[in-house]
Design an enzyme around this catalytic site. Sequence first.
Site, short mmCIF file in Angstrom:
data_model
loop_
_atom_site.label_atom_id
_atom_site.label_comp_id
_atom_site.label_asym_id
_atom_site.label_seq_id
_atom_site.Cartn_x
_atom_site.Cartn_y
_atom_site.Cartn_z
N CYS A 174 43.03 48.34 61.03
CA CYS A 174 44.60 47.75 61.74
C CYS A 174 45.78 48.61 60.85
CB CYS A 174 44.57 46.81 61.13
SG CYS A 174 45.11 45.20 62.28
N HIS A 206 39.09 45.01 63.96
CA HIS A 206 38.48 44.81 62.68
C HIS A 206 36.79 45.13 62.39
CE1 HIS A 206 42.01 43.26 60.66
NE2 HIS A 206 42.16 43.14 61.46
N GLU A 228 35.12 44.20 59.75
CA GLU A 228 34.45 43.65 59.08
C GLU A 228 34.16 42.45 59.19
OE1 GLU A 228 39.42 43.26 58.20
OE2 GLU A 228 37.44 44.81 58.67
N SER A 264 40.09 29.13 32.31
CA SER A 264 41.34 28.73 33.16
C SER A 264 40.06 27.74 34.39
CB SER A 264 41.80 29.35 34.04
OG SER A 264 41.19 29.80 35.38
N GLY A 265 38.75 28.05 34.31
CA GLY A 265 37.85 27.06 35.03
C GLY A 265 38.14 27.53 35.85
N GLY A 266 38.86 28.62 36.56
CA GLY A 266 38.28 29.81 38.12
C GLY A 266 38.22 30.80 37.78
N VAL A 267 37.25 31.27 38.48
CA VAL A 267 36.16 32.65 39.20
C VAL A 267 36.45 33.24 38.24
CG1 VAL A 267 34.65 33.58 40.86
CG2 VAL A 267 35.86 31.68 41.88
N ASP A 268 37.68 34.00 37.51
CA ASP A 268 37.56 35.29 37.20
C ASP A 268 37.23 34.89 35.81
OD1 ASP A 268 38.15 37.16 38.86
OD2 ASP A 268 39.93 36.84 39.49
N SER A 269 37.97 33.58 35.15
CA SER A 269 37.69 33.34 33.56
C SER A 269 36.35 33.21 33.50
CB SER A 269 38.80 32.65 33.19
OG SER A 269 39.11 31.55 34.05
#
Length: 235
Positions: free
Chosen positions: A79, A167, A169, A221-226
């Site tokens: 796109c 697209h 995907e 932090s409780g997020g996915v990454d950390s």
Amino acid sequence: MNEKILILDFGSQYTQLIARKVREHNVYCEIYPFSHYPEPDETVKGVILSGSPFSVRDENAPLPDLDGIKGKFPLLGICYGAQYLSHYFGGEVRQSDSREYGRARLNYIDNENPLLKNLQPNTQVWMSHGDTINSLPSDCRVIASTGDVKVGAYASTEEPTFGLQFHPEVYHTTEGKTILYNFLEDICACDMDWTPETFVESTIIELKEKLGDDKVVLGLSGGVDSTVASILLHR
């Protein structure tokens, strides 16, 4: 990590979905902002440019530096990415008479091109753009069209650079999985043997080598990454 695909993000709502579809083909990938990404090394097998809410004609349009990528690695623009590769390398993008959004069918497909091999005639794709590619760079040619969009997809004749106006995907592009497979397997020559389990194992090995006997302080932090980082560090 033996091999990976880089995905340069221009702010598309579908960027994470591109990564998911790549990983479903057992190929590891990493997403980076278009303006800040690591210099590609021998582990990079190809690069994908995402879509964007911007127009390439906007004064503040996101403009990546592709000097170390284009012509050196297989490159797929989706796109906005396709429009950028056309507009800034010798082609032209113009505002479409009407926003092209929704299902469309490819009434012309060059099945001889490695990106589109094994696609069925009139296969359904998903369009989402307000601009259209009016002309292509001199080294590019059309490899797919719809009834309303002449440049539905294109390919360079001189380097492994490709553009898709639609697209691949998203769910509504019914053979998008085949297109991405063709790019990853035939064009990028990926081994396609990556799994989340091997990623965990290799990352733990890398952490052990880097950290040695050092202590690590983690802000969770409780997020996915950390949370993922904490589990990997713990293991």
